[in-house]
Every structure is written in C-alpha cells, then in structure tokens.
Design a protein around this motif. Structure first.
Motif, PDB file in Angstrom:
ATOM      1  N   SER A 166       0.870  -1.386  -0.537  1.00 65.11           N
ATOM      2  CA  SER A 166       0.200  -0.288   0.029  1.00 65.11           C
ATOM      3  C   SER A 166       0.556   0.993   0.388  1.00 65.11           C
ATOM      4  O   SER A 166       2.289   0.972   1.074  1.00 65.11           O
ATOM      5  CB  SER A 166      -1.078  -0.210   0.921  1.00 65.11           C
ATOM      6  N   GLU A 167       0.229   1.787  -0.652  1.00 64.85           N
ATOM      7  CA  GLU A 167       1.696   3.546  -0.408  1.00 64.85           C
ATOM      8  C   GLU A 167       1.611   3.991   0.256  1.00 64.85           C
ATOM      9  O   GLU A 167       2.478   4.974   0.646  1.00 64.85           O
ATOM     10  CB  GLU A 167       0.707   4.599  -1.570  1.00 64.85           C
ATOM     11  N   ARG A 168       0.605   3.886   1.157  1.00 62.49           N
ATOM     12  CA  ARG A 168       0.115   4.189   2.392  1.00 62.49           C
ATOM     13  C   ARG A 168       1.296   4.782   3.820  1.00 62.49           C
ATOM     14  O   ARG A 168       1.661   5.030   4.635  1.00 62.49           O
ATOM     15  CB  ARG A 168      -1.105   4.031   3.496  1.00 62.49           C
ATOM     16  N   ILE A 169       2.025   3.006   3.731  1.00 66.52           N
ATOM     17  CA  ILE A 169       3.053   2.873   4.123  1.00 66.52           C
ATOM     18  C   ILE A 169       4.180   2.565   3.734  1.00 66.52           C
ATOM     19  O   ILE A 169       5.470   2.662   3.730  1.00 66.52           O
ATOM     20  CB  ILE A 169       2.434   1.221   4.978  1.00 66.52           C
ATOM     21  N   ARG A 170       4.814   3.265   2.584  1.00 67.67           N
ATOM     22  CA  ARG A 170       5.771   3.815   2.082  1.00 67.67           C
ATOM     23  C   ARG A 170       6.709   5.376   3.131  1.00 67.67           C
ATOM     24  O   ARG A 170       5.774   5.921   3.001  1.00 67.67           O
ATOM     25  CB  ARG A 170       5.636   4.563   1.043  1.00 67.67           C
ATOM     26  N   PRO A 171       7.898   4.432   3.312  1.00 67.39           N
ATOM     27  CA  PRO A 171       8.263   6.169   4.520  1.00 67.39           C
ATOM     28  C   PRO A 171       8.255   7.309   3.611  1.00 67.39           C
ATOM     29  O   PRO A 171       8.688   7.154   2.901  1.00 67.39           O
ATOM     30  CB  PRO A 171       9.549   5.225   4.565  1.00 67.39           C
ATOM     31  N   VAL A 172       7.748   7.947   5.310  1.00 65.37           N
ATOM     32  CA  VAL A 172       8.650   9.384   4.222  1.00 65.37           C
ATOM     33  C   VAL A 172      10.016   9.585   4.350  1.00 65.37           C
ATOM     34  O   VAL A 172       9.653  10.699   3.076  1.00 65.37           O
ATOM     35  CB  VAL A 172       7.211   9.988   5.403  1.00 65.37           C
ATOM     36  N   PHE A 173      10.732   9.514   4.862  1.00 63.35           N
ATOM     37  CA  PHE A 173      11.765   9.614   4.969  1.00 63.35           C
ATOM     38  C   PHE A 173      12.901   8.500   4.602  1.00 63.35           C
ATOM     39  O   PHE A 173      12.361   7.570   5.989  1.00 63.35           O
ATOM     40  CB  PHE A 173      12.503  10.853   5.090  1.00 63.35           C
ATOM     41  N   ALA A 174      13.770   7.868   4.612  1.00 70.07           N
ATOM     42  CA  ALA A 174      15.323   6.963   4.996  1.00 70.07           C
ATOM     43  C   ALA A 174      16.502   8.051   5.008  1.00 70.07           C
ATOM     44  O   ALA A 174      16.656   9.039   4.441  1.00 70.07           O
ATOM     45  CB  ALA A 174      14.888   6.315   3.671  1.00 70.07           C
ATOM     46  N   VAL A 175      16.618   7.803   5.984  1.00 69.00           N
ATOM     47  CA  VAL A 175      18.440   8.087   6.343  1.00 69.00           C
ATOM     48  C   VAL A 175      19.655   6.976   5.829  1.00 69.00           C
ATOM     49  O   VAL A 175      19.091   5.726   6.125  1.00 69.00           O
ATOM     50  CB  VAL A 175      18.574   7.927   7.836  1.00 69.00           C
ATOM     51  N   MET A 176      20.386   6.878   4.551  1.00 69.06           N
ATOM     52  CA  MET A 176      21.291   6.222   4.269  1.00 69.06           C
ATOM     53  C   MET A 176      22.403   6.796   4.251  1.00 69.06           C
ATOM     54  O   MET A 176      23.176   6.981   3.695  1.00 69.06           O
ATOM     55  CB  MET A 176      20.693   5.719   2.911  1.00 69.06           C
ATOM     56  N   ASN A 177      22.875   5.878   5.314  1.00 66.53           N
ATOM     57  CA  ASN A 177      24.738   6.390   5.564  1.00 66.53           C
ATOM     58  C   ASN A 177      25.178   4.989   5.226  1.00 66.53           C
ATOM     59  O   ASN A 177      25.736   4.222   6.283  1.00 66.53           O
ATOM     60  CB  ASN A 177      24.475   7.056   7.143  1.00 66.53           C
ATOM     61  N   PRO A 178      25.918   4.794   4.100  1.00 65.97           N
ATOM     62  CA  PRO A 178      26.690   3.984   3.713  1.00 65.97           C
ATOM     63  C   PRO A 178      28.057   3.384   5.306  1.00 65.97           C
ATOM     64  O   PRO A 178      28.343   1.877   5.332  1.00 65.97           O
ATOM     65  CB  PRO A 178      27.843   3.938   3.082  1.00 65.97           C
ATOM     66  N   GLU A 179      28.169   4.485   6.193  1.00 65.55           N
ATOM     67  CA  GLU A 179      28.870   3.876   6.845  1.00 65.55           C
ATOM     68  C   GLU A 179      28.125   2.944   8.380  1.00 65.55           C
ATOM     69  O   GLU A 179      29.364   2.447   8.473  1.00 65.55           O
ATOM     70  CB  GLU A 179      29.596   4.971   7.633  1.00 65.55           C
ATOM     71  N   LEU A 180      27.404   3.262   7.936  1.00 64.32           N
ATOM     72  CA  LEU A 180      26.149   2.436   9.339  1.00 64.32           C
ATOM     73  C   LEU A 180      26.161   0.811   8.818  1.00 64.32           C
ATOM     74  O   LEU A 180      26.173  -0.082   9.403  1.00 64.32           O
ATOM     75  CB  LEU A 180      24.616   2.465   9.521  1.00 64.32           C
ATOM     76  N   THR A 181      27.002   0.234   7.661  1.00 65.56           N
ATOM     77  CA  THR A 181      27.161  -0.705   7.053  1.00 65.56           C
ATOM     78  C   THR A 181      28.297  -1.529   6.581  1.00 65.56           C
ATOM     79  O   THR A 181      28.134  -2.717   6.617  1.00 65.56           O
ATOM     80  CB  THR A 181      26.474  -1.054   5.365  1.00 65.56           C
TER      81      THR A 181
END
Length: 395
Positions: A166-181
């Motif tokens: 459902s489009e209603r559950i698409r995240p409003v924002f995503a933080v993507m820091n490659p260092e965390l991986t």
C-alpha cells in the motif's frame, strides 16, 4: 511500453552522519511521540540507538523503544508494537535497521490505526484508510524496504510468510549512511546483495516489449551489484563500494526499473515458503530459487536470457546457437552467487526434498498460478523446487 504512473515520495537523506538529524526531520513532519523500532543488540552496542534517541530528545520528542525484531519478522512482535503504540499514543514510527525491521514497522503502522487484527490487510479483508507515518535509518543494503510500499511478515500460526502493499506505508523519509553497513558480516552482506539482484531480475524478465531504457537501468544496477559485492567482501570498510551498494538497493526496489513493464515475482513467492518453513535468510533462499527458475523458464524467451548473459555477465553471443549463450548467463549468475558465499541448492539451506508437498500446499496461488513472465501452476512450482534440490551444492 505500457502506461504507468510513477511517484516516489520517500525523501532520501544519504551520507555520513545523517542519522544525527532524524529528530528535527520527524518534528517537522508533526511527530511528537516516536516508537524506535529495531532488531537485536548490535544497534545498541554500536551506539546507533543512543545517537538516534539523543537526536529525537534534542528535538523535544518523546521516545519509546521496541527492539527484538527477528529476520523474517513475526506477527506476534508486530502485535506487541501495535499494543505499545495504542497504549502510549505514539504518532510516528522510526525503524532503525534493515528490511525486517522496516517491514515490521510498516505492519505496526497499519495495525495501530486499525480496530481489527492487522493480518486482515494481508488476507485482503481490509484496506487501510489511515496509518502512522514511518521513517527509517537503514543499517544494511538489501531489501529496499526503506523506499518501497511493501511489507513482508511471517504469521507464526502455520508459519505463513506473506506480503502486503500500500502506498500508505511507503516511508516518508529514509536515512542512508553507508558507514552504518561497514560492520555487516559477509554472509548478510552477500544475502542482501542477492535480494537486490532478485528485485531487478523480477522486473527484467518481462513479456513487455519496447522497454530498452528500463532494460538498461536494470542492467546498470545488476552490473553495479556484480562489481561492488566482491569489493566490499574483500575490503569491508570501502565507503564508496558500500555507498554504491546501498544506493543500488534503493534503486532496485523503488520501481524505477519496473515502470511501463509487466513484472514477474514468482521467484519471491517460491522463496517465501522456503524462509517461512526453514527460517533461512531471504537472500539465501532467493539464491537457491532464482537459477532453478531461470533454467525452467528459459525456453520461453531465449533472446532475453541471451541479452542477460551478454550485457550483465559479459558472455560472448553465439548467434548460431543463442540457447548456448542463454545457458552461459545462468551459469555465470550461479557462479557469482557461489563466489560471494551464497547457497545454490536445497541442501545448502538444510531444506529437504520430502518437504516439497508442504511448500506447494503453503503457496499462495492467485488465480491458480504464480508469475507473469511464465505463468506457473502447481506442477511447475513443484518442478522448480525439485530443480533447486538437484543443483550442485556450493563448494
């Protein structure tokens, strides 16, 4: 090319240190009481949960932690999260983790604003009219759930693994820091990359013609994964390689590679029963299923499989015998999976051939078939599982 509507409302905050600004970003979106949803102890031990919590508190937000999400997230823990949200009047959910955590957060967001059982959505008995907003701090490049409208949950009763979109559950924002991986172990890194590759493959093998641009987009993502996974496994701290993989995971599943074309998704459905029954990593199960599916359906469109072989795996085109090229591409893909440490047979994930009838009975066959590239009936699905049994095990 088919008609399409494409929208990608998830705002991406990409790069070093971006997790330190989540408080202000949630506050600007109206959040005041935030569920911090995460998995095991690694997010705590690394200090990530502390940094995120501190950012939220600096922004004047109340925080409520809920850890314990397992791979192949369970319905029982989702219900715990729904109960906590209702009790504490939570108005925003922040997922800190990978695809399993984000999927669990999405399911909680569905259920917290609904008076019935959240599984009604998965059974097709309800359609959401309102949900809690979800955002994420991503810690593994894999599922693409940080940008997708899909959640996948395992119901303990019967161990049924099902998805809901459902489009209603698409995240409003995503933080993507490659260092965390950087600290993600090699097996999980490779499993995540296999999931990314599968997301592209499900879109790439299509019956839709006139889609050269999205073909090339798909190929670019697959080539990036092919290049960057060995680099990351050799040098886990390589920021640029990690960054390329993280971005590839988002591009693989935000549907930019799938617009205007029929998509398949049979391999995902077949794999869900493997990870539902055996609790294997999703990417590992896909590594077992995908080559078997390819072998089974290859004759449907030899030219497309030959294109996959030449453009993605660098195979020489045999114009006199294109089937030879098509098979070489499948072999190259299987070899890549083994190179990065993925299983390629039932035996590698401790699955048993005698369980195939159970897997078939658990399959959700809409209109009695799976997939679109080739519509698979129960007999086809059984044949693919048996091919996966007979594939050579990883060395």
């Amino acid at each position: 090319m088919e008609n399409f509507t494409f929208s990608h409302p998830t705002r991406i905050h990409f790069g070093r240190g971006e997790e330190n600004h989540v408080g202000d970003r949630i506050r600007r979106r109206g959040g005041t009481r935030v569920l911090i949803h995460y998995g095991g102890t690694s997010a705590v031990k690394s200090g990530l949960i502390y940094r995120v919590t501190r950012s939220l508190e600096r922004a004047g937000l109340a925080t409520f932690p809920l850890g314990g999400v397992l791979p192949n997230p369970r319905s029982g823990h989702v219900r715990n999260g729904i109960e906590l949200c209702r009790k504490e009047n939570i108005d925003f959910i922040l997922a800190v983790g990978g695809g399993s955590v984000i999927d669990s957060a999405k399911a909680i967001a569905l259920g917290a604003a609904y008076t019935g059982d959240f599984w009604d959505f998965f059974d097709g008995k309800a359609i959401p009219t309102t949900v809690l907003p979800v955002a994420s701090v991503l810690t593994i490049a894999a599922a693409g759930s940080e940008v997708s409208p899909v959640t996948v949950i395992t119901r303990e009763d019967g161990m049924l693994k099902r998805h809901y979109s459902s489009e209603r559950i698409r995240p409003v924002f995503a933080v993507m820091n490659p260092e965390l991986t950087i600290t993600v172990p090699p097996y999980q890194t490779a499993s995540g990359a296999t999931d990314m590759m599968a997301h592209v493959i499900e879109r790439y093998f299509t019956n839709t013609t006139g889609v050269e641009l999205t073909d090339r987009l798909c190929e670019a993502v697959m080539l990036t994964i092919r290049t960057e996974v060995p680099r990351v496994l050799k040098d886990p701290g390589n920021y640029d390689a990690r960054a390329n993989l993280m971005w590839a995971g988002a591009i693989a599943h935000n549907d930019i590679c799938g617009v205007g074309r029929e998509q398949d998704w049979a391999s995902h459905a077949l794999e869900h029963e493997l990870s539902g029954l055996y609790d294997c990593a999703h990417g590992a199960g896909l590594a077992v299923i995908l080559p078997a599916w390819m072998e089974y359906v290859m004759q449907h469109d030899i030219a497309r499989f030959a294109q996959f072989a030449v453009r993605v795996w660098g195979c020489d085109m045999n114009f006199a015998h294109p089937e030879t090229t098509a098979r070489a591409g499948i072999d190259a893909f299987r070899a890549f999976l083994r190179q990065i440490g993925m299983p390629t047979s039932f035996a590698d994930i401790r699955a048993r051939e005698e369980d195939i009838p159970t897997l078939i009975d658990k399959l959700h066959l809409g209109h009695n078939t799976l997939g679109a590239f080739v519509k698979l009936d129960r007999n086809d699905c059984e044949n693919i599982y048996r091919l996966a049994c007979r594939q050579t095990t990883a060395p």
